[in-house]
Design an enzyme around this catalytic site. Sequence first.
Site, PDB file in Angstrom:
ATOM      1  N   GLY A 197       0.815  -1.212   0.000  1.00  0.00           N
ATOM      2  CA  GLY A 197       0.000   0.000   0.000  1.00  0.00           C
ATOM      3  C   GLY A 197       0.847   1.260   0.000  1.00  0.00           C
ATOM      4  N   ILE A 235      -4.031 -11.559   7.398  1.00  0.00           N
ATOM      5  CA  ILE A 235      -4.209 -11.141   8.796  1.00  0.00           C
ATOM      6  C   ILE A 235      -5.583 -11.494   9.353  1.00  0.00           C
ATOM      7  CG2 ILE A 235      -2.489  -9.307   8.689  1.00  0.00           C
ATOM      8  CD1 ILE A 235      -4.820  -7.278   8.488  1.00  0.00           C
ATOM      9  N   ASP A 263      -9.772   9.331   9.888  1.00  0.00           N
ATOM     10  CA  ASP A 263     -10.658  10.406  10.315  1.00  0.00           C
ATOM     11  C   ASP A 263     -12.127  10.041  10.096  1.00  0.00           C
ATOM     12  OD1 ASP A 263     -10.147  10.447   7.538  1.00  0.00           O
ATOM     13  OD2 ASP A 263     -10.753  12.539   7.361  1.00  0.00           O
ATOM     14  N   TYR A 312     -16.946   1.749   5.790  1.00  0.00           N
ATOM     15  CA  TYR A 312     -15.503   1.875   5.982  1.00  0.00           C
ATOM     16  C   TYR A 312     -15.187   2.410   7.377  1.00  0.00           C
ATOM     17  CZ  TYR A 312     -10.855   3.990   5.642  1.00  0.00           C
ATOM     18  OH  TYR A 312      -9.560   4.381   5.882  1.00  0.00           O
TER      19      TYR A 312
END
Length: 287
Positions: free
Chosen positions: A10, A36, A101, A124
């Site tokens: 990423g 993961i 955020d 998300y």
Amino acid sequence: MKVLLIGANGQLGHCFQDICPKSWTLLVTNSQKLDITDSLAVDNYVSIYRPDVIVNAAAFTAVDKAEDEYELAYQVNAIGPKNLAMVSQKYNAKLVHVSTDYVFDGTKNQPYVESDKTNPINVYGKTKRKGELAVLENAPSAMIIRTSWVFSEYGNNFVKTMLKLASEKSELSVVDDQIGNPTYAGDIAKVIIKLLERNADGGIYHYCGDKSTSWFLFTKEILDIALEQKLLVQAPNVFPINTQSFPTKAKRPLYSVMSMDKLKKYCLSGSNWREKLISCISKIKSI
């Protein structure tokens, strides 16, 4: 120090590899090397390599796509961090987990601090908040770094999208009523390294660009710099629109500016995003 980097492919993962101190031993993984969401695989990997630090830069970040793929977003953004938190405690490794955020609803009119109530308004954000809670519950000494509007010369991001559209279109309409802080991924990597070097306390920290802006004004900066660097011969006309005029599958917070006062304890301040945007676009041009 031996550091296990999760999400090496990423934006943040690439930048972390670019600036990782040479004195550190860096182990890098991606979703192909280590899933993961598989607790046994995570435990086995960490038990073999025994890192001192685990940096989780992996995430399901496609905000609109997450609305249709809740289970995958939940697995990557919530279950994955939980698994990493559990093994970090089991094998005495420091965990650094990166969040967003978008755990906030955007109804505040002044910068969010770490202790503010979260209220994510899209899948998300909800799955990232679940990941935060799982980390806090299972690894109290972990550091959680919330950041925003990430850009870099790597991967897919807003800067690259705008440059591509600008080369194809004569007009662009960009949202002007969503306010946040653009953040260069390399600076996020840098602040993680500095917090580890300074043995920072566990808990949540906010780190982002030094000045807030809108997507519209950010676009204007991108195009101005691209013209200066002759990456574009001519910029399209850019028009501001409101969020209601540009409906998306996922809702976005209208205001997600974050305060970084907590980092002053470690003599750290926000990223100069305009300066980093200039160097980022220069790197994109050279690529």
